[in-house]
Design an enzyme around this catalytic site. Structure first.
Site, PDB file in Angstrom:
ATOM      1  N   GLY A 127       0.807  -1.210   0.000  1.00  0.00           N
ATOM      2  CA  GLY A 127       0.000   0.000   0.000  1.00  0.00           C
ATOM      3  C   GLY A 127       0.841   1.261   0.000  1.00  0.00           C
ATOM      4  O   GLY A 127       0.385   2.316   0.457  1.00  0.00           O
ATOM      5  N   ASP A 175      -1.558   9.020  -5.753  1.00  0.00           N
ATOM      6  CA  ASP A 175      -0.284   8.312  -5.697  1.00  0.00           C
ATOM      7  C   ASP A 175       0.718   8.872  -6.696  1.00  0.00           C
ATOM      8  O   ASP A 175       1.885   9.108  -6.371  1.00  0.00           O
ATOM      9  CB  ASP A 175      -0.507   6.826  -5.964  1.00  0.00           C
ATOM     10  CG  ASP A 175      -1.333   6.158  -4.883  1.00  0.00           C
ATOM     11  OD1 ASP A 175      -1.544   6.789  -3.827  1.00  0.00           O
ATOM     12  OD2 ASP A 175      -1.770   5.018  -5.101  1.00  0.00           O
TER      13      ASP A 175
END
Length: 387
Positions: A127, A175
Site C-alpha cells: 500500500g 499516488d
C-alpha cells in the site's frame, strides 16, 4: 539499489551506457483515504524508498523493459512495439511502464521507443504506491529525454491515465502526484479536483517524534473488486445527492445529506466516510500549520475507525496494529493505502518507538500472523534526475 548499480545493470543488459538515471519515490498517505477519486483532499508524503530507472532513447519504435526485481533479474528484457501498445493487453508488471508510453503517445507526444532498466526498494503490495513510483520514474525519464516540457502534475495525470485505462485499475490521482511532486521534509496538501498543492512542513524528528510504517505483509485477494465497488458506491452517492462528487457535500450539512439517502445504508456509510475524511485532512493541515503536531494523533485514529466501520476496508492485521500501538502509548495510528492489507502508520514519541514496535511484533506472533516489517517514514524528495 543505487544509481550506479542500476546504471551498471543497464550496461550489462543493453551493452551501452544509459543516457541518464532517474528516481521516483513511493509514498505514505498521512490522512485522506479514498477521497482522491471523490475530488477531495489528501495529504501524502514521499518515502525514501523508490524506483530507480536507467533509460536511453530509441528511434526504431521498440520499447525494451527490464526489472532487477522480477525473477531475480535474470530474465531477458521484454520487447514491445510502441505503435502496438493496447490497453488492458498486459497483466504483467510491464503494463505500468508500457502504459506510460501509451499515454504519452496518445496525448500526442512523440515517444519513439526506449531501453529501460528498473530497480525498486518500495515494498510491493504494502500500500505504498510501488506502481505509481514505477510509472512516474519512467514518465520523468521520457519527459527529459524527449524534451516534452511536461510539469510534475501533468506527468501525474498521464500516469493516472496509464493505470486507469492501460492497466485497468480505477485509481485516483494521489499516488502519482505524490511521487511526482512531494518535497523533502514536507507533506503535500493536495486538492485532487484541480491539483492545487501546498507543501506543509512535517519535520517530526525536530519535535521528538517518529512516524512508523508497519507493513503487515498481507494483501487479501478480494481487494481489487472491493476497491471498484467502493468507488462505484461513492459515485452512486454523489448522483443521489445531486452533486458532481462527494467533495461537494459540506461537512456541516452531512447529517441532512445522509437523511436524503433513505434506506441506502451502504451508500450512507461510504458518503459519511468521504465527507468526514475530507474534514479530517483540513483539520490536520490546520494543526500542523499552528505547530500543534502531536494533536494530529487522535485524528489519525479517528480516520482508521471510519475506514474500518464505514468504508469497511480494514482487516484483522491492520486493526491489530492500530489497537496495539495505541495501547502501547502511540499518539495515534491508522491504516494507509487502499486497504484489505498493506500498511498502517503509527505516530509516536521517539522514546516510545522501541516499546511500541516490540508490542506490535509480539501481538502479531500471538495472533499467528506473519511478522510485520516496521520502519520509519521520513518525508523525502519527489521524482528527480540522479545522473
Amino acid at each position: 539499489m543505487g544509481a550506479q548499480q542500476v546504471r551498471d545493470g543497464f550496461v550489462g543488459l543493453y551493452g551501452a551506457e544509459p543516457e541518464g538515471v532517474w528516481a521516483a519515490p513511493g509514498r505514505v498517505n498521512l490522512i485522506g483515504e479514498h477521497t482522491d477519486y471523490n475530488d477531495g483532499f489528501v495529504m501524502p508524503f514521499a518515502l525514501p524508498h523508490g524506483t530507480v530507472a536507467a533509460v536511453s532513447r530509441r528511434t526504431d519504435g521498440l520499447l525494451r523493459l527490464h526489472s532487477a526485481d522480477v525473477g531475480g533479474g535474470a530474465a531477458a528484457p521484454v520487447g514491445l512495439r510502441v505503435d502496438e501498445l493496447t490497453p488492458e493487453s498486459d497483466r504483467e508488471w510491464t503494463a505500468y511502464p508500457a502504459g506510460v508510453v501509451w499515454a504519452l503517445r496518445e496525448a500526442g507526444h512523440a515517444v519513439t521507443g526506449a531501453d529501460v532498466h528498473l530497480a525498486s526498494t518500495v515494498p510491493a503490495g504494502a500500500g505504498l504506491s510501488s506502481s505509481a513510483a514505477l510509472e512516474v520514474v519512467v514518465a520523468l525519464a521520457l519527459n527529459d529525454l524527449f524534451e516534452l516540457g511536461l510539469r510534475g502534475w501533468q506527468l501525474a495525470r498521464l500516469c493516472q491515465r496509464a493505470e486507469n485505462v492501460y492497466v485497468g485499475a480505477p485509481t485516483g490521482i494521489m499516488d502519482q502526484t505524490a511521487s511526482a511532486c512531494c518535497a523533502e521534509g514536507h507533506a503535500l496538501f493536495l486538492d485532487t479536483r484541480d491539483l492545487a498543492q501546498k507543501q506543509i512542513p512535517f519535520d517530526l524528528a525536530a519535535e521528538g517524534m517518529r512516524l512508523l510504517v508497519v507493513d503487515t505483509r498481507v494483501k487479501h485477494a478480494h481487494s481489487g473488486g472491493e476497491y471498484g465497488k467502493r468507488r462505484a458506491g461513492c459515485e452512486k452517492g454523489a448522483a443521489l445527492l445531486g452533486v458532481d462528487a462527494l467533495r461537494d457535500v459540506p461537512y456541516a450539512e452531512l447529517d441532512a445529506a445522509l437523511g436524503r439517502l433513505g434506506d441506502e445504508e451502504e451508500v450512507r456509510r461510504l458518503v459519511r466516510h468521504v465527507v468526514t475524511e475530507d474534514e479530517r485532512v483540513e483539520r490536520v493541515v490546520s494543526l500542523l500549520e499552528s505547530g500543534d503536531t502531536r494533536a494530529i494523533g487522535p485524528v489519525l485514529t479517528e480516520g482508521h475507525l471510519s475506514l474500518r466501520d464505514d468504508f469497511r476496508i480494514s482487516c484483522p492485521e491492520l486493526d491489530l496494529v492500530v489497537d496495539t500501538a495505541n495501547a502501547a502509548g502511540a499518539l495515534g495510528a491508522r491504516m494507509t493505502g487502499g486497504g484489505f492489507g498493506g500498511s498502517a502508520i503509527v505516530l509516536a514519541e521517539e522514546t516510545d518507538v522501541p516499546a511500541i514496535t516490540k508490542a506490535i511484533e509480539e501481538a502479531f506472533a500471538a495472533a499467528g500472523f506473519t511478522t510485520p516489517r516496521v520502519f520509519e517514514a521520513v518525508p523525502s524528495a519527489g521524482a528527480r534526475r540522479l545522473t
